[in-house]
Design a protein around this motif. Sequence first.
Motif, PDB file in Angstrom:
ATOM      1  N   GLN A  53       0.836  -1.188   0.000  1.00 16.24           N
ATOM      2  CA  GLN A  53       0.000   0.000   0.000  1.00 16.24           C
ATOM      3  C   GLN A  53       0.878   1.248   0.000  1.00 16.24           C
ATOM      4  OE1 GLN A  53      -2.531  -0.503   3.504  1.00 16.24           O
ATOM      5  NE2 GLN A  53      -4.226  -1.132   2.180  1.00 16.24           N
ATOM      6  N   ALA A  54       0.269   2.359  -0.394  1.00 15.52           N
ATOM      7  CA  ALA A  54       0.895   3.672  -0.259  1.00 15.52           C
ATOM      8  C   ALA A  54      -0.158   4.632   0.259  1.00 15.52           C
ATOM      9  CB  ALA A  54       1.444   4.161  -1.597  1.00 15.52           C
ATOM     10  N   GLY A  55       0.281   5.703   0.878  1.00 15.75           N
ATOM     11  CA  GLY A  55      -0.668   6.674   1.388  1.00 15.75           C
ATOM     12  C   GLY A  55       0.018   7.731   2.218  1.00 15.75           C
ATOM     13  N   ILE A  70      -3.121   8.071   7.739  1.00 14.68           N
ATOM     14  CA  ILE A  70      -4.254   8.955   7.461  1.00 14.68           C
ATOM     15  C   ILE A  70      -5.107   8.397   6.330  1.00 14.68           C
ATOM     16  CG2 ILE A  70      -4.933  11.293   6.809  1.00 14.68           C
ATOM     17  CD1 ILE A  70      -3.601  11.032   9.566  1.00 14.68           C
ATOM     18  N   MET A  71      -4.475   7.957   5.249  1.00 12.33           N
ATOM     19  CA  MET A  71      -5.188   7.321   4.144  1.00 12.33           C
ATOM     20  C   MET A  71      -4.239   6.375   3.429  1.00 12.33           C
ATOM     21  SD  MET A  71      -3.891   8.592   1.042  1.00 12.33           S
ATOM     22  CE  MET A  71      -5.266   8.463  -0.077  1.00 12.33           C
ATOM     23  N   ALA A  72      -4.808   5.374   2.742  1.00 13.52           N
ATOM     24  CA  ALA A  72      -3.985   4.384   2.051  1.00 13.52           C
ATOM     25  C   ALA A  72      -4.721   3.838   0.840  1.00 13.52           C
ATOM     26  CB  ALA A  72      -3.621   3.238   2.996  1.00 13.52           C
ATOM     27  N   ASN A 105      -4.025  11.130  -5.918  1.00 11.07           N
ATOM     28  CA  ASN A 105      -4.378  12.419  -5.347  1.00 11.07           C
ATOM     29  C   ASN A 105      -4.504  12.227  -3.840  1.00 11.07           C
ATOM     30  OD1 ASN A 105      -6.329  14.556  -4.278  1.00 11.07           O
ATOM     31  ND2 ASN A 105      -5.916  15.320  -6.339  1.00 11.07           N
ATOM     32  N   ILE A 106      -3.615  12.848  -3.079  1.00  6.24           N
ATOM     33  CA  ILE A 106      -3.576  12.587  -1.643  1.00  6.24           C
ATOM     34  C   ILE A 106      -4.706  13.284  -0.894  1.00  6.24           C
ATOM     35  CG2 ILE A 106      -1.095  12.163  -1.655  1.00  6.24           C
ATOM     36  CD1 ILE A 106      -0.750  14.987  -0.436  1.00  6.24           C
ATOM     37  N   GLY A 109      -7.864  10.770  -2.620  1.00  2.00           N
ATOM     38  CA  GLY A 109      -7.598   9.337  -2.656  1.00  2.00           C
ATOM     39  C   GLY A 109      -7.826   8.705  -4.013  1.00  2.00           C
ATOM     40  N   GLN A 110      -8.176   9.500  -5.018  1.00  2.00           N
ATOM     41  CA  GLN A 110      -8.409   8.955  -6.348  1.00  2.00           C
ATOM     42  C   GLN A 110      -7.085   8.555  -7.005  1.00  2.00           C
ATOM     43  OE1 GLN A 110     -11.553   8.333  -7.710  1.00  2.00           O
ATOM     44  NE2 GLN A 110     -12.031   8.774  -5.568  1.00  2.00           N
ATOM     45  N   THR A 111      -7.131   7.462  -7.779  1.00  2.00           N
ATOM     46  CA  THR A 111      -5.933   6.964  -8.444  1.00  2.00           C
ATOM     47  C   THR A 111      -6.210   6.689  -9.916  1.00  2.00           C
ATOM     48  OG1 THR A 111      -6.420   4.631  -7.997  1.00  2.00           O
ATOM     49  CG2 THR A 111      -5.166   5.829  -6.319  1.00  2.00           C
TER      50      THR A 111
END
Length: 361
Positions: A53-55, A70-72, A105-106, A109-111
Amino acid sequence: MTAINRRRFLSTALSAALSTGLLMAMPLARAAKVNESPANLLAAWKLPSGNYQAGVIRLQPGENDRLEVIMAVDLPTRPHGLMQLSGDDYLIVARRPGDWIMRLNILTGQTSRLWQEADRHLNGHSAVHGNLLYTTETDLLTGQGVLGVRDASTFELLEVWQTGGHDPHEMLVMPQGSLGLDHPFLLVANGGIRTHADMGRTPMPGKTMDSSLVALHPETGAMLKQWTLDDPQLSLRHLALHSSGVVGIALQAQHPTEAARNAAPVLAILSTEKGLNALPTSTELAGYAGDIVANRVGFVISCTKADSALHFDLQGNRIGLIKAQAACALAVQGEQVLLGQQSAEVANLLELDNHWLAVQG
């Protein structure tokens, strides 16, 4: 693919790992201000399941600095390089030999993801200059190092340029006037390790290394200049640009014996006045530097296999050292240097990857 929000992520078994300080940021040396305020970082990690994962993670300063997710988002395979594209959009590149790049997009969260063309593999790093995105790659047929040149918005492949060596890794966009050149250019680290498509990351036996730094024209790919070290078994890997115009290069020794690797330097400096030189003060560190950043005083390198990080001034003097388990990821935020390490007590729960970036939050 959608982001995993903070509540959902922390409700899993990983919350126990995070609460025990699994990912940590360690203070570094006397010459840098350390962890004086909270910091948000873009990072990547391996889950207990073996997935990646990344985030965004948040550093909370304290006696035992801890990082909170915070988000992943989920990743197809192991990642490597992280880079800001523009605004809240960041790029994640697969570890070599890689076959994907992902825009994240941090904020939302869209990829969006692009699979690599079948005739080349990705080598883990990227750079952006104007409307162009560059990725370091290897041609699978010839084994030669190349740059994929893409539209930075659509990721459409526009051209493929030779890098003048094998195994290109990290690169920097250098401003006009740097290193005596009168045009902006791409500074590319050719790692020099020859591999074959059927052998993955394994070096081909009996092949001479050709590690170098090359300056490439950002619009044509023409080679403007090339630098090499005296020792051909030192692989030039990661780069950092100091505000003075001096470039620091993290090295990884490829010598055949452990003793020879340990005696090899892990930091080189490139300057207009002195050219490219390895620092004899950077030996006895297991021959491996995992990451590098520049701060006001000089360069900080993480020596993963020596469980430490070192601070050097621009003259090559050691000015600080800290012991840190599997030290690798480095970032700078203002006067702070942030160093990621793996907590030995819970290393089987979550594994921080090689690089991270300080982000706004």
